[in-house]
Write an enzyme that holds these catalytic residues in place. Sequence first.
Site, PDB file in Angstrom:
ATOM      1  CB  ALA A   1      -0.924  -0.015   1.211  1.00  0.00           C
TER       2      ALA A   1
ATOM      3  CG  ASN B   1      16.896  -2.834   2.470  1.00  0.00           C
ATOM      4  OD1 ASN B   1      17.303  -3.993   2.415  1.00  0.00           O
ATOM      5  ND2 ASN B   1      15.970  -2.455   3.335  1.00  0.00           N
TER       6      ASN B   1
ATOM      7  CG  LEU C   1      23.866   1.891  -1.174  1.00  0.00           C
ATOM      8  CD1 LEU C   1      24.966   2.540  -2.015  1.00  0.00           C
ATOM      9  CD2 LEU C   1      24.338   0.537  -0.648  1.00  0.00           C
TER      10      LEU C   1
ATOM     11  CG  ASP D   1       7.656   1.313   1.252  1.00  0.00           C
ATOM     12  OD1 ASP D   1       8.246   0.349   0.736  1.00  0.00           O
ATOM     13  OD2 ASP D   1       7.108   1.256   2.371  1.00  0.00           O
TER      14      ASP D   1
END
Length: 286
Positions: free
Chosen positions: A41, A179, A208, A239
């Site tokens: 979401a 990540n 990073l 996100d």
Amino acid sequence: MNILNFGSLNIDLVYQVEHIAQPGETISSLAHQVFAGGKGANQSAALARAGASVFHAGQVGPDGQWLVDKLAGLGVNVQHIRIGDVPTGHAIIQVDHHGQNSIVLFAGANAQIDRGAIDAALSHFDRGDILLLQNEINDISYIITSATERGLTICLNPAPFDPEVRAYPLELVDLLIVNETEAAGLAGASDPAALASLCPRAQIVLTLGAAGAQYHSPTEEFHIPASQVEAVDTTGAGDTFIGYFLQGLTADMAARDAMARAVKAAALCVTRPGAMDSIPAADEID
Ligand code: ADP
């Protein structure tokens, strides 16, 4: 070109506590807040805020209509979100005075998506469209394989990482965004070349944190440093980055320009508390 994000929808229940509850202990919370969440979401919200045409597919329970309404209010197309009988996924989050947290996740409806719903959602998308996935729903391998058969471009953000990710059909992935934790889990190191050996046809983006992000494809390699900001809350940074980067690519930006914009958007996100509500709008970036 449309983006289909097949992903989680969660209710985040946040409790402020003196200290995180110890085994056997019962404590009272000092404050309580409820937020819309879930990596899926959040990424749909970021895509919409960045200006993309995004369809979210997934599942909530009878208690999740407000999540669907919230995404719709942000400009996300919600016609492929099902409302079933299994309760919405949720997270119980204790946060102490130092900002330390402790989280219990309940996948709920996110882990009960059936193949009929997957096939139905995918049937609306075709060659040229993009499928975005995280790792908070069930049947990821089936979704990747079916979407590839339909000619969709596959973008995978395997978060949160678990060892099952290594068994996904990674060779079908066209864009991998990870990540450092996810890179280490997948390839043993934050090394784009090692990730490329798992996803040979993919463009690879390694984020990073405060050091920015790294891009690697069969033809190009570069690094974009992060903007220097006072970080208040890094929740939602990844996100936000993904939403802006993917929107940039679908708007025909060069990867370098899309990434520079994504880094700016993520930096603005970390200067604000919260997750979905801290995602900046496009006019704040441009
Ligand atoms: P995740 O949120 O998934 O753990 P990262 O921590 O790598 O991912 O952050 C994603 C992006 O957000 C980074 O590539 C960077 O551009 C931005 N970002 C994260 N932390 C900071 C920070 N402290 N200062 C500036 N930018 C940041």
